[in-house]
Design a protein around this motif. Sequence first.
Motif, mmCIF file in Angstrom:
data_model
loop_
_atom_site.group_PDB
_atom_site.id
_atom_site.type_symbol
_atom_site.label_atom_id
_atom_site.label_comp_id
_atom_site.label_asym_id
_atom_site.label_seq_id
_atom_site.Cartn_x
_atom_site.Cartn_y
_atom_site.Cartn_z
ATOM 1 N N ARG A 289 106.269 -4.064 28.452
ATOM 2 C CA ARG A 289 105.876 -5.408 28.870
ATOM 3 C C ARG A 289 104.636 -5.879 28.127
ATOM 4 O O ARG A 289 104.531 -7.028 27.704
ATOM 5 N N ARG A 290 103.663 -4.951 28.026
ATOM 6 C CA ARG A 290 102.400 -5.321 27.377
ATOM 7 C C ARG A 290 102.646 -5.658 25.902
ATOM 8 O O ARG A 290 102.165 -6.647 25.379
ATOM 9 N N ARG B 201 104.292 -8.964 25.656
ATOM 10 C CA ARG B 201 103.340 -10.053 25.906
ATOM 11 C C ARG B 201 102.517 -10.352 24.668
ATOM 12 O O ARG B 201 102.345 -11.500 24.287
#
Lengths: 210, 210
Positions: free
Chosen positions: A201-202, A205
């Motif tokens: 996810r990071r 992002r």
Amino acid sequence: MAEDTRRRLIDGAIDTVRRNGIAGTSARTVAAAAGVNQALVFYHFGSVADLLNEACRVSTAEDVDRYRERFAAVTSLRELLALGRELHADQRERGNVTLLAQMLAGAQGDERLASATSEAIKLWVREIESVLRRVVAGSPIEPVVDVSGLASAVSAAFVGMELFEAVDPAGSSAALDALDRLGILLEVADDLGPVASTALRRRIRSATRE
Amino acid sequence: MAEDTRRRLIDGAIDTVRRNGIAGTSARTVAAAAGVNQALVFYHFGSVADLLNEACRVSTAEDVDRYRERFAAVTSLRELLALGRELHADQRERGNVTLLAQMLAGAQGDERLASATSEAIKLWVREIESVLRRVVAGSPIEPVVDVSGLASAVSAAFVGMELFEAVDPAGSSAALDALDRLGILLEVADDLGPVASTALRRRIRSATRE
DNA sequence: GTCTATAGTAGGATAGAC
DNA sequence: GTCTATCCTACTATAGAC
């Protein structure tokens, strides 16, 4: 019976477009396929274009209905791919996607075909879109998926593949195999443990911001 | 000049198919677009189908040539997606993919169009395939990518998208946006550090065996 | 090599008998 | 509602003048 004749003409139209392509479809060829008189095309539908529009509407509505439950049962992207493959095989028999491909091709040169075709395709897109939205929710890849655009892309790919099928069946099935294989990636992304999932996810992002 | 007339007819054919679709293409409409006499179609090419085949060959060879260098310059999947988008925009002007889509649609009902069309499409597929092979080499996702099948899938998607364009331009561009966005995933997979990369490889290996 | 002219066919659409 | 008959247009393809 009048209703029966209408239906025969619609089925004849679907059949003719599938077999002869849009360029080989006429009031006469359709009527022959339907086993009725050629003049009835104009009596019941007004013009060949109107008959084709109606055939397109009916055939698509039926096919989408036919798959609604199965679409609803899909819970992962991998399952969606599998269903897509099944649908592709099914289409060899039913041929609604081929009909739509031919209608699209015909619409390029005849605006009278454009709106019904676009409506029919939206039926498919909407169905795919709702599955995608459901299936992708909560997945780490959710932020990189534009559900509505992706549904259009998937539909377009299907149309293209169905056209390929007639000219290069081997390439067409190799294409599906390749997508299937690529689907493993989606499965992997979905099955990550919580730590790796957060890391992904990071990464997504930050890549999104670039 | 004879060579000039041949060329005008070929260009006229490309133009006519793009504008009128395969169903609206005839010796007369092509000759009108070319500004020459209708009988010359038969003198130079023998039949309308033969002219279309030749137009398909010539136009595709030119377009693929035109892009060869740029394909060769691509070094990542993300760059390939960007080039795809540029190519799509370019095709609005040049229209070779639309021509191929119409030829595919026509081939469904006329075998005389099938083999030239299939050959032309293979020119594109081969080109895409060689880029994919180069770009994917060494990436952690390499084992899930079937390069040759994927190249067919990409080509089919392009054909479908080009057909959509005429009927639903918004959906068509949303589709490209969606793929672009999804491309972030590929970038992420490619940019992982060595530890994460090895972990991904392992996950893929085990998923592949399932 | 390009044109005109034309034969022959297929298709869209309508009129009118039944 | 369905059929036959027909008109008109557009098409493929060829013959023959230039």
